[in-house]
Design an enzyme around this catalytic site. Structure first.
Site, PDB file in Angstrom:
ATOM      1  CG  ASN A  73      -3.779  -2.424   6.726  1.00 43.43           C
ATOM      2  OD1 ASN A  73      -3.582  -1.940   5.614  1.00 43.43           O
ATOM      3  ND2 ASN A  73      -4.787  -3.238   6.981  1.00 43.43           N
ATOM      4  NE  ARG A 121      -2.525  -5.888   6.809  1.00 40.69           N
ATOM      5  CZ  ARG A 121      -3.648  -6.528   6.463  1.00 40.69           C
ATOM      6  NH1 ARG A 121      -4.124  -7.506   7.222  1.00 40.69           N
ATOM      7  NH2 ARG A 121      -4.294  -6.187   5.372  1.00 40.69           N
ATOM      8  CE  LYS A 143      -3.920  -2.419   2.110  1.00 46.45           C
ATOM      9  NZ  LYS A 143      -4.973  -2.397   3.150  1.00 46.45           N
ATOM     10  NE  ARG A 187      -6.103 -12.544   4.923  1.00 41.17           N
ATOM     11  CZ  ARG A 187      -6.941 -11.511   4.948  1.00 41.17           C
ATOM     12  NH1 ARG A 187      -6.891 -10.571   3.995  1.00 41.17           N
ATOM     13  NH2 ARG A 187      -7.839 -11.390   5.893  1.00 41.17           N
ATOM     14  CB  THR A 246      -7.362  -6.016   9.581  1.00 39.04           C
ATOM     15  OG1 THR A 246      -7.803  -7.214   8.959  1.00 39.04           O
ATOM     16  CG2 THR A 246      -7.750  -4.820   8.730  1.00 39.04           C
ATOM     17  CG  HIS A 282      -4.998  -6.583  -0.483  1.00 39.29           C
ATOM     18  ND1 HIS A 282      -6.270  -6.541   0.048  1.00 39.29           N
ATOM     19  CD2 HIS A 282      -5.035  -7.512  -1.475  1.00 39.29           C
ATOM     20  CE1 HIS A 282      -7.040  -7.415  -0.592  1.00 39.29           C
ATOM     21  NE2 HIS A 282      -6.311  -8.015  -1.528  1.00 39.29           N
TER      22      HIS A 282
END
Ligand code: UDP
Ligand code: MG
Length: 224
Positions: free
Chosen positions: A202, A192, A98, A172, A178, A205
């Site tokens: 964060n 994160r 991000k 993940r 999250t 993705h």
């Protein structure tokens, strides 16, 4: 007891002869040995030998492996056992770095490699408002939607198509929860936790299923 045997069709470009040679490449995990049979004349090209440099996770379609100075390209599975066993495990997922972590790109790419993710495709894009809204459409009714869209459009992002065994769940797990604050308490080594700020900013993705991983198309085909 022989143990499992994996079979692949591999190609080697013989530059001296100027031709592509094809072999049946057999890998025996039990003793990490390899046997190669010439497809054309059905003769044994390499008799079964222990090969420390070859690992099963290097053997997948599209991979390239160096054996005794020959660059072998894995082009097909040679039997049903190998196909079922291995093609199931390899998965692609969509990862996004991000806008808040784009400056950390060299470190992030190094982490991807050490964690065993293969980069199949990567693309830097500046999302338009409507592209970001389209990507996150299932969140359009959520209270954080506007904040999320303005964050995702504030600068370039990097979209990556990653290949690994169980890539969806492994990526993940690597990015963590999250909310970056939760990540710091629950998974301090996660991306994160290390690079994110809060529940919006964060860092990364990751697709949450194989079906949503197909959105990889969104970045590599639809978005210019
Ligand atoms: N998000 C947010 N506030 C929240 C929850 C999520 O701004 O309370 C943002 C955050 O950037 C997150 C994205 O919306 O990554 C998508 O939310 P989702 O619940 O799908 O989390 P993810 O799947 O990314 O972990
Ligand atoms: Mg999600």
């Amino acid at each position: 007891m022989e143990g499992e045997r994996y079979a692949f069709l591999v190609e080697w470009y013989d530059s001296l002869a100027g031709i592509v040679r094809r072999y049946n490449f057999l890998f025996y995990p039990k003793d990490n040995s390899v046997e190669m049979i010439d497809v054309k004349n059905k003769r044994i090209f390499l008799k079964r030998t222990k090969e420390e440099s070859i690992r099963l996770d290097q053997c997948y379609i599209g991979s390239s492996v160096n054996l005794h100075g020959r660059q072998l390209k894995f082009v097909e599975y040679s039997d049903t056992f190998t196909k079922i066993k291995l093609s199931m495990a390899k998965e692609k997922t969509l990862a996004i770095f991000k806008p808040d972590i784009m400056k950390k790109m060299p470190l992030l790419l190094e982490i991807l490699c050490t964690e065993g993710f293969q980069i199949c495709d990567m693309k830097t894009v500046v999302l338009s408002k409507s592209a970001a809204e389209g990507f996150y459409r299932e969140h359009s009714a959520k209270p954080f939607f506007r904040t999320l869209i303005s964050f995702m459009t504030e600068g370039p992002i990097m979209a990556l198509s990653l290949l690994a065994d169980n890539a969806v769940s492994r990526w993940r797990a690597l990015i963590g929860p999250t909310n970056s604050a939760d990540a710091r308490s629950q998974a301090p080594d996660s991306l994160r936790a290390r690079f994110g700020t809060d529940q919006t900013r964060n860092a990364c993705h990751g697709s949450d299923s194989v079906a949503s991983a197909e959105r990889v198309e969104y970045f590599f085909k639809i978005l210019q």
